[in-house]
Motif scaffolding. Sequence first.
Motif, PDB file in Angstrom:
ATOM      1  N   LEU A 175      30.303   4.171  38.015  1.00 14.15           N
ATOM      2  CA  LEU A 175      29.243   4.194  37.007  1.00 14.15           C
ATOM      3  C   LEU A 175      28.779   5.625  36.788  1.00 14.15           C
ATOM      4  O   LEU A 175      28.298   6.266  37.730  1.00 14.15           O
ATOM      5  CB  LEU A 175      28.072   3.320  37.459  1.00 14.15           C
ATOM      6  CG  LEU A 175      26.917   3.160  36.472  1.00 14.15           C
ATOM      7  CD1 LEU A 175      27.364   2.376  35.240  1.00 14.15           C
ATOM      8  CD2 LEU A 175      25.731   2.457  37.151  1.00 14.15           C
ATOM      9  N   PRO A 176      28.891   6.147  35.558  1.00 19.51           N
ATOM     10  CA  PRO A 176      28.434   7.520  35.310  1.00 19.51           C
ATOM     11  C   PRO A 176      26.925   7.662  35.517  1.00 19.51           C
ATOM     12  O   PRO A 176      26.153   6.754  35.182  1.00 19.51           O
ATOM     13  CB  PRO A 176      28.800   7.763  33.842  1.00 19.51           C
ATOM     14  CG  PRO A 176      29.797   6.709  33.497  1.00 19.51           C
ATOM     15  CD  PRO A 176      29.474   5.527  34.359  1.00 19.51           C
ATOM     16  N   ASP A 177      26.527   8.773  36.049  1.00 21.13           N
ATOM     17  CA  ASP A 177      25.109   9.036  36.304  1.00 21.13           C
ATOM     18  C   ASP A 177      24.501   9.719  35.080  1.00 21.13           C
ATOM     19  O   ASP A 177      24.209  10.910  35.091  1.00 21.13           O
ATOM     20  CB  ASP A 177      24.950   9.904  37.551  1.00 21.13           C
ATOM     21  CG  ASP A 177      23.494  10.061  37.944  1.00 21.13           C
ATOM     22  OD1 ASP A 177      22.668   9.250  37.488  1.00 21.13           O
ATOM     23  OD2 ASP A 177      23.182  11.002  38.694  1.00 21.13           O
ATOM     24  N   LEU A 178      24.322   8.925  34.020  1.00 24.40           N
ATOM     25  CA  LEU A 178      23.748   9.454  32.786  1.00 24.40           C
ATOM     26  C   LEU A 178      22.241   9.237  32.777  1.00 24.40           C
ATOM     27  O   LEU A 178      21.767   8.178  33.197  1.00 24.40           O
ATOM     28  CB  LEU A 178      24.350   8.733  31.571  1.00 24.40           C
ATOM     29  CG  LEU A 178      25.833   8.928  31.286  1.00 24.40           C
ATOM     30  CD1 LEU A 178      26.242   8.054  30.106  1.00 24.40           C
ATOM     31  CD2 LEU A 178      26.141  10.381  30.999  1.00 24.40           C
ATOM     32  N   PRO A 179      21.483  10.205  32.288  1.00 17.38           N
ATOM     33  CA  PRO A 179      20.036   9.990  32.159  1.00 17.38           C
ATOM     34  C   PRO A 179      19.755   8.885  31.137  1.00 17.38           C
ATOM     35  O   PRO A 179      20.418   8.806  30.104  1.00 17.38           O
ATOM     36  CB  PRO A 179      19.521  11.336  31.653  1.00 17.38           C
ATOM     37  CG  PRO A 179      20.599  12.321  31.945  1.00 17.38           C
ATOM     38  CD  PRO A 179      21.881  11.556  31.883  1.00 17.38           C
ATOM     39  N   GLN A 180      18.798   8.045  31.442  1.00 20.80           N
ATOM     40  CA  GLN A 180      18.407   7.017  30.478  1.00 20.80           C
ATOM     41  C   GLN A 180      17.611   7.671  29.356  1.00 20.80           C
ATOM     42  O   GLN A 180      16.692   8.452  29.589  1.00 20.80           O
ATOM     43  CB  GLN A 180      17.567   5.943  31.161  1.00 20.80           C
ATOM     44  CG  GLN A 180      17.218   4.780  30.238  1.00 20.80           C
ATOM     45  CD  GLN A 180      16.400   3.707  30.936  1.00 20.80           C
ATOM     46  OE1 GLN A 180      16.189   3.781  32.150  1.00 20.80           O
ATOM     47  NE2 GLN A 180      15.943   2.722  30.201  1.00 20.80           N
TER      48      GLN A 180
END
Length: 257
Positions: A175-180
């Motif tokens: 799961l990519p650690d993208l900012p919400q």
Amino acid sequence: MNFYERPDFIPADVVGAPIDCEWKGAQAHIGPVETLDPQLIRLGRATASAQVAMTAGILLWLTWRLKPLTEVDHNLELAEAAFAYTIDWRYLDVDAGPKGKAPDQPPELSAAKKVNSLMRQAVDADSYWNSFFTPVDKTFHSARVTRYILPKPHKVKFGAWLNELSERTYQHFPLPDLPQRDIREFESREACYAYRAPRRGVAIPPQLLDPSFDYQPEQREDLLREFLAGLDRSRNRYLRSPEAMRELGFVGEPYTL
């Protein structure tokens, strides 16, 4: 992978074994909902598509465990269609099979309907296809219900299988650690969905469920192509027709890659 034959990773003697646990109701054996359980955290390291794949694998365990104690054959179809969903949501008609709220008794019907419901929720395109969030809670709760109702000798085997699958999905589909980000920060809804898409991730081949299968990333498209070519709509009520898919906006030739 043939979804209509028991896979080798599910022991033969699990099928139809007597229920040897005290069943307290459909909601009684899911996981905790107000704490971050360690297993929930481990499962949550993979993409939304990987959650769908893991939940489908759990549904297979549950289905074979309950055959022939109750009518669960349609769950084999749902598990197969769930993998098609990871390619494109239009493949799966989530309303096509038996539905209904899980009763608290008898145990076999209660568990079957509960895990079926969780699988359906995981492939609810309106909720998850373009969401920042993943249906990891559906994977987690399905696993808890299934493990609970398995015969005691097989609980450890199921846990080992799930742990290995969790590691495989994390390795290949992390799961990519993208900012919400709020949708209002984007110039369009489409731009927001494109930003979130890596959290959904790419389609998952069903062979990932089998610990004995030496999956390599370069095999993915060939495995998916083979999977689509082998689908038989005449035996799977959850698969939409090409015409229905096009009406929903599918671009290209359905059931090909």
